[in-house]
Design an enzyme around this catalytic site. Structure first.
Site, PDB file in Angstrom:
ATOM      1  CB  CYS A 118      -8.420  -0.453  -5.046  1.00 18.05           C
ATOM      2  SG  CYS A 118      -8.640  -1.591  -3.684  1.00 18.05           S
ATOM      3  CB  CYS A 120      -9.665  -0.545   0.264  1.00 19.06           C
ATOM      4  SG  CYS A 120      -8.047  -0.007  -0.308  1.00 19.06           S
ATOM      5  CB  CYS A 128     -10.310  -4.238  -2.077  1.00 21.08           C
ATOM      6  SG  CYS A 128      -8.866  -3.880  -1.065  1.00 21.08           S
ATOM      7  CE  LYS A 192      -2.920  -4.989  -2.763  1.00 20.01           C
ATOM      8  NZ  LYS A 192      -3.761  -3.826  -3.046  1.00 20.01           N
ATOM      9  NE  ARG A 202      -3.876  -2.582   4.362  1.00 20.66           N
ATOM     10  CZ  ARG A 202      -3.985  -3.881   4.572  1.00 20.66           C
ATOM     11  NH1 ARG A 202      -4.216  -4.326   5.795  1.00 20.66           N
ATOM     12  NH2 ARG A 202      -3.871  -4.724   3.563  1.00 20.66           N
ATOM     13  CE  LYS A 246       0.620  -3.184  -2.963  1.00 24.80           C
ATOM     14  NZ  LYS A 246      -0.671  -2.580  -3.099  1.00 24.80           N
ATOM     15  CB  SER A 273       3.815   1.924   2.789  1.00 20.91           C
ATOM     16  OG  SER A 273       3.016   0.819   3.170  1.00 20.91           O
ATOM     17  CE1 TYR A 312       4.139   5.471  -1.492  1.00 18.30           C
ATOM     18  CE2 TYR A 312       5.178   3.396  -0.889  1.00 18.30           C
ATOM     19  CZ  TYR A 312       4.052   4.116  -1.234  1.00 18.30           C
ATOM     20  OH  TYR A 312       2.838   3.479  -1.324  1.00 18.30           O
TER      21      TYR A 312
HETATM   22  C1  PBG Z   1      -5.154  -0.803  -2.419  1.00 14.35           C
HETATM   23  C2  PBG Z   1      -3.687  -0.604  -2.293  1.00 14.35           C
HETATM   24  C3  PBG Z   1      -2.909  -0.806  -1.152  1.00 14.35           C
HETATM   25  C4  PBG Z   1      -1.601  -0.495  -1.513  1.00 14.35           C
HETATM   26  C5  PBG Z   1      -1.618  -0.089  -2.834  1.00 14.35           C
HETATM   27  N1  PBG Z   1      -2.917  -0.191  -3.299  1.00 14.35           N
HETATM   28  C6  PBG Z   1      -3.310  -1.189   0.220  1.00 14.35           C
HETATM   29  C7  PBG Z   1      -3.796  -2.552   0.473  1.00 14.35           C
HETATM   30  O1  PBG Z   1      -4.083  -3.330  -0.410  1.00 14.35           O
HETATM   31  O2  PBG Z   1      -3.966  -2.876   1.632  1.00 14.35           O
HETATM   32  C8  PBG Z   1      -0.415  -0.565  -0.612  1.00 14.35           C
HETATM   33  C9  PBG Z   1       0.801   0.141  -1.110  1.00 14.35           C
HETATM   34  C10 PBG Z   1       1.843   0.337  -0.078  1.00 14.35           C
HETATM   35  O3  PBG Z   1       1.811  -0.266   1.020  1.00 14.35           O
HETATM   36  O4  PBG Z   1       2.773   1.120  -0.342  1.00 14.35           O
HETATM   37  N2  PBG Z   1      -5.801   0.312  -2.975  1.00 14.35           N
END
Ligand code: PBG
Length: 323
Positions: A118, A120, A128, A192, A202, A246, A273, A312
């Site tokens: 990705c 981002c 992204c 997602k 983030r 996700k 997260s 985690y």
């Molecule tokens: C993008 C990515 C994200 C997460 C995993 N891959 C952030 C997003 O899409 O905003 C989030 C994972 C998490 O919140 O634990 N590279």
């Protein structure tokens, strides 16, 4: 009268009927990697989760391996100074993640290494994909994601996991890897959702968008069937090897429906997260028993049908419940 309580008489009886199980092999442990040496900085929004430099990550892996966790997923966290409009640091042949994969594989060749694909974390605007004005341009992003995946695969990644939610990303990566004859598999972040639950990530990855949000590419959670449609395309048309839903806990319905429809495609659920932070913080505040709450949430994700869970909490789970 049916005597259900006979299933629950005592711990031994309950254990006998508990047919949903979790073991270390079900877990994928996420690592955040930064440049530098001897660094292990706790992420303030995610107690117990750290950003590691490559050397300390290698040291931490010895514990992860000892616990029986044999799959990890890597996220790069780079300085703002190296971020640019096109996310060049994401697909450089000597990128932070490329060097991390090589270092890990030199010590732990059998560890299953997955990487997030990705832009981002690497763009100065925190989106992204590539921007065209203020819009993310799907098709010009595809070759960059394919290049990023290719560099990871070349370095020895076992799985690349495209998470940008660009249409055609799995196909573009699949094509690039097969042209190069690389055996790396694709774990597609297929369903997602644009979720508030990514907030702490983030902050951890310094990847919040500098303007707007991700709703034009991540999924709207007010849709009933789009998640299954995304999975269908990734699996049936684009060549994903494994698929993902996700976040996890608010999307158990999607996990259950997708695994019923595709019982042979390995399903990964990402306890993100915000889910982790929520459970941790409530536990630490004494609102409930943290150990029990994580156990219940992870068993529920597995019961819904996930074969693997990115969390985690993986190491703590194994220490408290298995080891
Ligand atoms: C993008 C990515 C994200 C997460 C995993 N891959 C952030 C997003 O899409 O905003 C989030 C994972 C998490 O919140 O634990 N590279």
């Amino acid at each position: 009268m049916k005597r259900f309580r006979e299933y629950r008489t005592n711990q031994e009886v309950r254990d006998h009927y508990a047919d949903v199980k979790l073991s270390a092999e079900n877990f994928i442990y996420p690592y955040f990697v930064v440049e530098g040496n001897s660094l292990k900085e706790e992420i303030t929004t995610m107690p117990g989760v750290y950003r590691f430099s490559i050397d300390t990550l290698l040291a931490d892996l010895s514990e992860t391996k000892l616990l029986g966790i044999n799959k990890i997923i890597l996220f790069g966290v780079v300085d703002n100074a190296v971020k640019d409009e096109k996310g060049t640091a994401a697909y450089a042949p000597d990128s932070l993640i490329v060097r991390t994969i090589k270092a890990i594989k030199a010590v732990y060749p059998k560890l299953i290494v997955m990487t997030d694909v990705c832009l981002c974390e690497y763009t100065d605007h925190g989106h992204c994909g590539l921007l065209y004005g203020h819009e993310v341009d799907n098709d010009s992003t595809l070759s960059l994601l394919a290049e990023m995946a290719y560099q990871h695969a070349l370095a020895g990644a076992d799985f690349v996991a495209p998470s940008a939610m660009m249409d055609g990303q799995v196909e573009a990566i699949k094509y690039r890897l097969s042209l190069a004859g690389l055996p790396t598999k694709i774990l597609a972040y297929s369903a997602k959702y644009a979720s508030a639950f990514y907030g702490p990530f983030r902050e951890a990855a310094q990847s919040a968008p500098s303007f707007g949000d991700r709703k034009s590419y991540q999924m709207d959670f007010r849709t009933k069937n789009q998640g299954l449609e995304e999975i269908a395309v990734d699996v049936e048309e684009e060549g994903a090897d494994w698929t993902m839903v996700k976040p996890a806990m608010p999307y158990l319905d999607i996990i259950a429906r997708a695994t019923a429809k595709y019982p042979k495609v390995p399903m990964v659920a990402y306890q993100v997260s915000g889910e982790y932070a929520m459970l941790k913080n409530a536990g630490q505040a004494g609102l409930f028993n943290e150990k029990q709450a994580f156990f219940e949430s992870l068993i529920a994700i597995r019961r819904a049908g996930a074969n693997y869970i990115i969390t985690y909490y993986a190491k703590e789970f194994v220490k408290l419940w298995i080891a």
